[in-house]
Scaffold this motif. Structure first.
Motif, PDB file in Angstrom:
ATOM      1  N   CYS A  81       0.857  -1.181   0.000  1.00  0.00           N
ATOM      2  CA  CYS A  81       0.000   0.000   0.000  1.00  0.00           C
ATOM      3  C   CYS A  81       0.892   1.230   0.000  1.00  0.00           C
ATOM      4  O   CYS A  81       1.706   1.405   0.926  1.00  0.00           O
ATOM      5  CB  CYS A  81      -0.899  -0.026   1.232  1.00  0.00           C
ATOM      6  SG  CYS A  81      -1.831   1.486   1.523  1.00  0.00           S
ATOM      7  N   TYR A 141      -8.261  -4.294   1.428  1.00  0.00           N
ATOM      8  CA  TYR A 141      -8.169  -2.844   1.437  1.00  0.00           C
ATOM      9  C   TYR A 141      -7.109  -2.381   2.419  1.00  0.00           C
ATOM     10  O   TYR A 141      -7.005  -2.912   3.530  1.00  0.00           O
ATOM     11  CB  TYR A 141      -9.503  -2.227   1.838  1.00  0.00           C
ATOM     12  CG  TYR A 141     -10.634  -2.543   0.902  1.00  0.00           C
ATOM     13  CD1 TYR A 141     -11.455  -3.639   1.131  1.00  0.00           C
ATOM     14  CD2 TYR A 141     -10.898  -1.737  -0.206  1.00  0.00           C
ATOM     15  CE1 TYR A 141     -12.495  -3.942   0.278  1.00  0.00           C
ATOM     16  CE2 TYR A 141     -11.941  -2.028  -1.070  1.00  0.00           C
ATOM     17  CZ  TYR A 141     -12.734  -3.135  -0.827  1.00  0.00           C
ATOM     18  OH  TYR A 141     -13.770  -3.427  -1.674  1.00  0.00           O
ATOM     19  N   TRP A 167      -9.220   5.100   2.886  1.00  0.00           N
ATOM     20  CA  TRP A 167      -9.291   3.752   2.321  1.00  0.00           C
ATOM     21  C   TRP A 167      -8.751   3.765   0.894  1.00  0.00           C
ATOM     22  O   TRP A 167      -8.961   4.719   0.145  1.00  0.00           O
ATOM     23  CB  TRP A 167     -10.731   3.251   2.277  1.00  0.00           C
ATOM     24  CG  TRP A 167     -11.326   2.979   3.616  1.00  0.00           C
ATOM     25  CD1 TRP A 167     -11.693   3.900   4.552  1.00  0.00           C
ATOM     26  CD2 TRP A 167     -11.623   1.701   4.171  1.00  0.00           C
ATOM     27  NE1 TRP A 167     -12.201   3.268   5.662  1.00  0.00           N
ATOM     28  CE2 TRP A 167     -12.175   1.913   5.453  1.00  0.00           C
ATOM     29  CE3 TRP A 167     -11.477   0.391   3.714  1.00  0.00           C
ATOM     30  CZ2 TRP A 167     -12.589   0.869   6.274  1.00  0.00           C
ATOM     31  CZ3 TRP A 167     -11.893  -0.642   4.528  1.00  0.00           C
ATOM     32  CH2 TRP A 167     -12.439  -0.407   5.798  1.00  0.00           C
ATOM     33  N   GLN A 175      -8.579   1.601  -2.925  1.00  0.00           N
ATOM     34  CA  GLN A 175      -9.583   1.009  -3.801  1.00  0.00           C
ATOM     35  C   GLN A 175      -9.651  -0.510  -3.668  1.00  0.00           C
ATOM     36  O   GLN A 175     -10.627  -1.127  -4.115  1.00  0.00           O
ATOM     37  CB  GLN A 175      -9.306   1.384  -5.251  1.00  0.00           C
ATOM     38  CG  GLN A 175      -9.481   2.864  -5.538  1.00  0.00           C
ATOM     39  CD  GLN A 175     -10.886   3.330  -5.250  1.00  0.00           C
ATOM     40  OE1 GLN A 175     -11.844   2.770  -5.775  1.00  0.00           O
ATOM     41  NE2 GLN A 175     -11.028   4.350  -4.410  1.00  0.00           N
ATOM     42  N   GLY A 176      -8.650  -1.097  -3.090  1.00  0.00           N
ATOM     43  CA  GLY A 176      -8.650  -2.539  -2.868  1.00  0.00           C
ATOM     44  C   GLY A 176      -7.881  -3.298  -3.940  1.00  0.00           C
ATOM     45  O   GLY A 176      -7.721  -2.846  -5.072  1.00  0.00           O
TER      46      GLY A 176
END
Length: 126
Positions: free
Chosen positions: A22, A94, A116, A118-119
């Protein structure tokens, strides 16, 4: 709030490994970062979290010993190393962030995370 972009998902066989990453749009200074998954028809589950101020990490019982969350402050990235994958690990994963310290009493609760990504999808096949 910060922008978060996940990568690293894919399809893997049972017993295999994947590493999710991430990328955050700002420095990870005294924030709580987490990986939260949601399988079709199921509730969201926070599988791992870490408070960057102390380095304290938390892992759900369902992934303990198999998954590990880590932070690289130099590159503003959070990773989730996933080993010994099971079919029940199949889900959308996520990356999420809270602007303050979460602790043992509340790190599992998705509502505390305000940013958050977008996954990224993880599919584990037998």
């Amino acid at each position: 709030q910060m922008d978060l972009v996940e990568s690293g998902g894919g399809s893997v066989q049972v017993g295999g490994s994947l590493r999710l990453t991430c990328a955050a749009s700002q420095k990870l200074f005294r924030v709580t970062m987490a990986w939260i998954r949601q399988a079709p028809g199921k509730e969201r589950e926070t599988v791992a979290a870490t408070y960057t101020g102390s380095g304290r990490t938390y892992h759900a019982d369902s992934v303990k010993g198999r998954f590990a969350i880590s932070v690289d402050k130099a590159s503003n990235t959070v990773s989730l190393q996933m080993n010994s994958l099971k079919s029940e690990d199949t889900a959308m994963y996520y990356c999420a962030a809270a602007d303050y310290q979460l602790d043992a009493s509340n790190w599992r609760a998705p509502q505390y995370y305000s940013s958050w990504g977008q996954g990224t999808r993880v599919t584990v096949t037998s």
